[in-house]
Design an enzyme around this catalytic site. Structure first.
Site, PDB file in Angstrom:
ATOM      1  N   TYR A  63      34.483  18.848  42.077  1.00  0.00           N
ATOM      2  CA  TYR A  63      35.811  18.542  42.271  1.00  0.00           C
ATOM      3  C   TYR A  63      36.424  18.204  41.105  1.00  0.00           C
ATOM      4  O   TYR A  63      37.616  18.841  40.927  1.00  0.00           O
ATOM      5  CB  TYR A  63      36.086  17.276  43.261  1.00  0.00           C
ATOM      6  CG  TYR A  63      37.532  16.863  43.487  1.00  0.00           C
ATOM      7  CD1 TYR A  63      38.056  17.605  44.411  1.00  0.00           C
ATOM      8  CD2 TYR A  63      38.116  15.525  43.030  1.00  0.00           C
ATOM      9  CE1 TYR A  63      39.664  17.150  44.638  1.00  0.00           C
ATOM     10  CE2 TYR A  63      39.214  15.187  43.422  1.00  0.00           C
ATOM     11  CZ  TYR A  63      40.133  16.105  44.241  1.00  0.00           C
ATOM     12  OH  TYR A  63      41.188  15.756  44.454  1.00  0.00           O
TER      13      TYR A  63
HETATM   14  N1  LIG Z   1      43.729  11.785  48.658  1.00  0.00           N
HETATM   15  C1  LIG Z   1      43.333  11.277  47.441  1.00  0.00           C
HETATM   16  O1  LIG Z   1      43.068  10.440  46.950  1.00  0.00           O
HETATM   17  C2  LIG Z   1      43.587  12.527  46.577  1.00  0.00           C
HETATM   18  C3  LIG Z   1      43.876  12.279  45.160  1.00  0.00           C
HETATM   19  C4  LIG Z   1      44.100  13.233  44.464  1.00  0.00           C
HETATM   20  C5  LIG Z   1      44.332  14.458  44.739  1.00  0.00           C
HETATM   21  N2  LIG Z   1      44.416  14.747  45.986  1.00  0.00           N
HETATM   22  C6  LIG Z   1      44.764  16.002  46.263  1.00  0.00           C
HETATM   23  O2  LIG Z   1      45.634  16.181  47.312  1.00  0.00           O
HETATM   24  C7  LIG Z   1      45.490  17.458  47.981  1.00  0.00           C
HETATM   25  C8  LIG Z   1      45.706  16.767  49.626  1.00  0.00           C
HETATM   26  O3  LIG Z   1      44.456  16.172  49.779  1.00  0.00           O
HETATM   27  P1  LIG Z   1      44.595  15.059  50.920  1.00  0.00           P
HETATM   28  O4  LIG Z   1      44.055  13.923  50.298  1.00  0.00           O
HETATM   29  O5  LIG Z   1      46.018  15.123  51.722  1.00  0.00           O
HETATM   30  O6  LIG Z   1      43.505  15.406  51.855  1.00  0.00           O
HETATM   31  P2  LIG Z   1      43.340  16.063  53.677  1.00  0.00           P
HETATM   32  O7  LIG Z   1      44.170  15.157  54.393  1.00  0.00           O
HETATM   33  O8  LIG Z   1      41.933  16.286  53.606  1.00  0.00           O
HETATM   34  O9  LIG Z   1      44.399  17.451  53.410  1.00  0.00           O
HETATM   35  C9  LIG Z   1      43.680  18.651  52.784  1.00  0.00           C
HETATM   36  C10 LIG Z   1      44.776  19.694  53.273  1.00  0.00           C
HETATM   37  O10 LIG Z   1      44.134  20.992  52.715  1.00  0.00           O
HETATM   38  C11 LIG Z   1      43.853  21.838  53.541  1.00  0.00           C
HETATM   39  N3  LIG Z   1      42.904  23.203  53.414  1.00  0.00           N
HETATM   40  C12 LIG Z   1      41.779  22.901  53.199  1.00  0.00           C
HETATM   41  N4  LIG Z   1      41.131  24.221  52.783  1.00  0.00           N
HETATM   42  C13 LIG Z   1      42.038  24.961  53.256  1.00  0.00           C
HETATM   43  C14 LIG Z   1      42.364  26.386  52.964  1.00  0.00           C
HETATM   44  N5  LIG Z   1      41.038  27.027  52.746  1.00  0.00           N
HETATM   45  N6  LIG Z   1      43.299  27.033  53.030  1.00  0.00           N
HETATM   46  C15 LIG Z   1      44.402  26.167  53.509  1.00  0.00           C
HETATM   47  N7  LIG Z   1      44.400  24.803  53.467  1.00  0.00           N
HETATM   48  C16 LIG Z   1      43.311  24.206  53.256  1.00  0.00           C
HETATM   49  C17 LIG Z   1      43.626  21.114  55.017  1.00  0.00           C
HETATM   50  O11 LIG Z   1      43.744  22.035  56.086  1.00  0.00           O
HETATM   51  P3  LIG Z   1      42.785  21.881  57.267  1.00  0.00           P
HETATM   52  O12 LIG Z   1      43.155  20.519  57.940  1.00  0.00           O
HETATM   53  O13 LIG Z   1      42.892  23.111  57.955  1.00  0.00           O
HETATM   54  O14 LIG Z   1      41.317  21.638  56.802  1.00  0.00           O
HETATM   55  C18 LIG Z   1      44.665  19.922  54.719  1.00  0.00           C
HETATM   56  O15 LIG Z   1      45.835  20.579  55.285  1.00  0.00           O
HETATM   57  C19 LIG Z   1      44.286  18.134  47.641  1.00  0.00           C
HETATM   58  O16 LIG Z   1      44.309  19.088  46.860  1.00  0.00           O
HETATM   59  C20 LIG Z   1      43.445  16.958  47.104  1.00  0.00           C
HETATM   60  O17 LIG Z   1      42.592  17.263  46.068  1.00  0.00           O
HETATM   61  C21 LIG Z   1      43.898  13.728  46.849  1.00  0.00           C
END
Ligand SMILES: NC(=O)c1ccc[n+]([C@@H]2O[C@H](COP(=O)([O-])OP(=O)(O)OC[C@H]3O[C@@H](n4cnc5c(N)ncnc54)[C@H](OP(=O)(O)O)[C@@H]3O)[C@@H](O)[C@H]2O)c1
Length: 277
Positions: A148
């Site tokens: 990651y």
């Molecule tokens: N949560 C944190 O603490 C955090 C911190 C720093 C950065 N981030 C970043 O924020 C972003 C969103 O994460 P989140 O925390 O909101 O997680 P999340 O709720 O798991 O959301 C991830 C999103 O990405 C989508 N996704 C995964 N694989 C995909 C693909 N092949 N094509 C299109 N969409 C895809 C998922 O869709 P599906 O539902 O269809 O799987 C979901 O909509 C990510 O880039 C993550 O690395 C998160």
């Protein structure tokens, strides 16, 4: 469709930060193309005011092309791209299967390139914005989250190059660096944690994984805080190059300037603490 409004594409809008961002942007002056994969997520997004769902798996060239055709046909143009879709692969690097590494980069890095490359001509025409969802893992590489962290470091490099290119064309590029945000991403880690791994780091990896999931769920800040930073990056006349969204911003700023050896010692101390939990 109204040509005067500013349309923005948000990838990975089914849950978490992407969903919160789609909602927040739609409630605060933007019209949103919301990318998702599952029919039920597309239907849910379609019921939101000023949100148009787009089937968009960032790993599929055919989805990206079809989405581009839909937007082009609608004649709305595109002011902004929010590259949010992302997954987490983790484990001690000596245990991580090559397939995991490939998938990690295919979604988090190549996925960004597929989407950005396809939609950029529209954004250039609008002198618009590109927003990249990086992470604190994009500047601070923690143990057990190697795949990651490597992908998010790549996102940072990609975004820096793009910003310096787009400068010439009047497009602004911003990087969002969230810390711990309360989203479904954490519970998705349970499957990784349940996996059998064989390296000597396995016991530590399990503890670090458990610590991360529990911490994310209990101490994560609401995803709308990230959405506000994305909104600023899209709406401000002077967007920042980087937005840290976290409670401990000072700590992060320090991590960026401290000598590597000092950071290594701090991480080793934290690992010893987690090992004793
Ligand atoms: N949560 C944190 O603490 C955090 C911190 C720093 C950065 N981030 C970043 O924020 C972003 C969103 O994460 P989140 O925390 O909101 O997680 P999340 O709720 O798991 O959301 C991830 C999103 O990405 C989508 N996704 C995964 N694989 C995909 C693909 N092949 N094509 C299109 N969409 C895809 C998922 O869709 P599906 O539902 O269809 O799987 C979901 O909509 C990510 O880039 C993550 O690395 C998160």
């Amino acid at each position: 469709m109204d040509r005067q409004t500013r349309w923005v594409l948000v990838t990975g809008a089914s849950t978490g930060i992407g969903r919160a961002t789609a909602e927040y942007l739609a409630a605060n002056g933007f019209d949103v193309y919301a990318g998702a994969r599952k029919p039920e997520d597309l239907a849910a997004l379609g019921s939101l005011h000023r949100v148009v769902p787009l089937r968009l798996d960032v790993q599929r060239d055919s989805d990206v092309q079809a989405a581009l055709e839909e937007v082009s046909k609608a004649g709305t143009g595109l002011f902004g791209i929010v590259n949010n879709a992302g997954i987490v692969k983790a484990g001690p690097l000596m245990d991580v299967p090559v397939e995991d590494m490939i998938e990690q980069f295919d979604v988090n890095v190549i996925g960004i390139h597929r989407v950005t490359r396809a939609f950029l001509p529209l954004v250039v025409a609008a002198k618009g914005r590109v927003v990249m969802m990086s992470s604190d893992s994009g500047f601070f590489a923690t143990p057990i989250f190697g795949p990651y962290c490597a992908s998010k470091f790549a996102v940072e490099g990609y975004a820096d190059s793009l910003r310096r290119e787009m400068n010439v064309l009047g497009v602004k590029v911003a990087i969002i660096e969230p810390g711990r945000i309360a989203t479904p991403i954490w519970n998705k880690g349970e499957a990784l944690l349940a996996r059998e791994i064989s390296s000597p780091l396995a016991p530590l990896a399990k503890k670090v994984g458990r610590h991360a999931i529990d911490g994310g769920n209990k101490k994560g800040i609401p995803p709308v805080e990230v959405a506000k930073a994305v909104h600023h990056a899209l709406a401000s006349d002077r967007p920042k190059e980087r937005y840290i969204v976290a409670d401990n911003k000072m700590e992060y700023k320090l991590l960026r300037v401290l000598p590597t050896r000092t950071v290594d010692s701090l991480v080793a101390k934290e690992m010893r603490k987690i090992e004793k939990e």
